[in-house]
Design a protein around this motif. Sequence first.
Motif, short mmCIF file in Angstrom:
data_model
loop_
_atom_site.label_atom_id
_atom_site.label_comp_id
_atom_site.label_asym_id
_atom_site.label_seq_id
_atom_site.Cartn_x
_atom_site.Cartn_y
_atom_site.Cartn_z
N PRO A 1 0.47 9.48 5.62
CA PRO A 1 0.76 8.42 6.05
C PRO A 1 -0.42 7.39 6.08
O PRO A 1 -1.64 7.90 5.83
CB PRO A 1 1.43 8.47 7.46
N ILE A 2 -0.21 6.28 6.50
CA ILE A 2 -1.37 5.10 6.66
C ILE A 2 -1.89 5.52 7.79
O ILE A 2 -1.45 5.50 8.95
CB ILE A 2 -0.84 3.69 6.58
N GLY A 3 -3.14 5.84 7.93
CA GLY A 3 -4.02 6.45 8.95
C GLY A 3 -4.69 5.32 9.47
O GLY A 3 -4.61 5.00 10.93
N ASP A 4 -5.36 4.49 9.08
CA ASP A 4 -5.95 3.29 9.37
C ASP A 4 -6.28 2.24 8.56
O ASP A 4 -6.09 2.44 7.23
CB ASP A 4 -7.23 3.62 10.29
N THR A 5 -6.50 1.04 8.78
CA THR A 5 -6.73 -0.10 7.81
C THR A 5 -7.93 -1.01 8.42
O THR A 5 -8.41 -0.76 9.55
CB THR A 5 -5.51 -1.13 7.72
N PHE A 6 -8.41 -1.94 7.70
CA PHE A 6 -9.68 -2.56 8.10
C PHE A 6 -9.55 -3.79 6.94
O PHE A 6 -8.92 -3.87 5.90
CB PHE A 6 -10.93 -1.86 7.98
N SER B 1 -7.96 6.29 -0.13
CA SER B 1 -7.99 5.03 0.17
C SER B 1 -7.47 4.11 -0.95
O SER B 1 -7.88 4.46 -2.16
CB SER B 1 -9.39 4.48 0.66
N LEU B 2 -6.91 2.77 -0.47
CA LEU B 2 -6.69 1.86 -1.47
C LEU B 2 -7.32 0.41 -1.11
O LEU B 2 -7.50 0.27 0.11
CB LEU B 2 -5.37 1.55 -1.68
N TYR B 3 -7.77 -0.34 -2.10
CA TYR B 3 -8.65 -1.52 -1.60
C TYR B 3 -7.75 -2.75 -2.35
O TYR B 3 -7.32 -2.47 -3.63
CB TYR B 3 -10.01 -1.39 -2.16
N TYR B 4 -7.69 -3.68 -1.47
CA TYR B 4 -6.85 -4.96 -2.09
C TYR B 4 -7.80 -6.28 -1.81
O TYR B 4 -8.60 -6.49 -0.72
CB TYR B 4 -5.54 -5.03 -1.30
N ALA C 1 0.73 -1.42 0.05
CA ALA C 1 -0.03 -0.07 -0.17
C ALA C 1 0.74 1.41 0.08
O ALA C 1 0.51 2.23 -0.59
CB ALA C 1 -0.97 -0.14 1.12
N ARG C 2 1.94 1.29 0.71
CA ARG C 2 2.77 2.30 0.61
C ARG C 2 3.65 2.60 -0.50
O ARG C 2 3.65 3.71 -0.96
CB ARG C 2 3.89 2.06 2.05
N THR C 3 3.88 1.70 -1.18
CA THR C 3 4.38 1.64 -2.48
C THR C 3 3.39 2.25 -3.40
O THR C 3 3.68 3.16 -4.40
CB THR C 3 4.83 0.32 -2.97
N HIS C 4 2.23 1.84 -3.54
CA HIS C 4 1.23 2.40 -4.42
C HIS C 4 0.85 3.54 -4.29
O HIS C 4 0.67 4.65 -5.03
CB HIS C 4 -0.01 1.35 -4.49
#
Length: 268
Positions: free
Chosen positions: A146-151, A179-182, A134-137
Motif C-alpha cells: 500500500p501507499i506508506g507515505d507521500t511528500f 517509490s514513484l515520483y511525479y 500512483a496506485r494505478t501505476h
Amino acid sequence: INRWGIWLMGAAAMVWLFDTFIAMALTLPRKRRTQKPAGKSWLQRWKPAWMIRRGAGAYKLNFDLHRAVGLWTFGLLLMLAFTSFSLNLYREIFYPVMSIVSETTPGPFETRTPTALHDPVEPQVSWPALFQKARTHADNRGWDEPIGDTFYSDNFAVFGVRFYYPGEDHDSGGMKVKSLYYDGRSAALIGEEEPWEGTVADVFSQLQFPLHSGRIVGLPGRIIVSIMGIAVAMLSITGLVIWWKKRKARVTSKRRKQEAAMAATTTP
C-alpha cells in the motif's frame, strides 16, 4: 536552496576521510637507518600499535587508546567518514563522480535544478488525484504494497509516493523502498525506484544511508554505529590531549633554547 550547513558538514566529512588515511599511515613502523634487530619483522614492529600498555602512566594510556582504538575500528571509521561525505555532498560531488565511474540512473532530484528557498513551486495536482494515479501505476508494476507515505518537495516541484506495509519502511536493510515520483505541475511520472534494483552504481548509491546508519544489518548494525559515535568522541578527545601535550613540550623546548641563547650572549 541555502545548503551552507550541509556543505560545511560535507567538507568536515572530507577532512575526516583524508585524516583517517593519514592516521593509519602514522601508526606504521618507520624505516630505520640502522639495521633492524634480528628476527623482528615489520609486522612485529607494528604489533605494539594495536595494543594498550598496562600501568604505563596516564599520558601513555591516552596515547595507546587513541592509536589502538583507531586501528581496530579503522574500517568502520573509514565507512562512516565516506558515507558522511557522500550523503552531504551527494549532488555536488558524489553523484557526478559516480556517473563518470559507472552508469547511473538519474532521478528527478539529480536532473532538476531547485528553485531558491524563498521561491517554492506551488503544486498544481490534488492529493486524491495523485493517490489514484500512483496506485494505478503501482498495480501495473505488480507492487502489492500500500501507499506508506507521500511528500512534496516544493523547491524541486516533485511529488514522491512510497509503497510499503506499516512498519516495514526499513525492512530491506535500510534501502530505499519502492517509490514513484511525479511532476508537481503536470502530475507526469518522472521517476521510480526499487530497493536493490538498477545498475551497480545505483545500488552503491542506495547503500550509502544503510551503511552510515547501520541499518544494513538491522539492530546489531545500529548498536555498532551508536558505539562508534562514542568511539569517535573518545578519539577526538584523546587526539586533542596528545596535540596539547606535544604543543606544550614544543613551546617549553623553544623557550629553553631562547633562554639559553640569551644567557650565552650575556655571558662575558
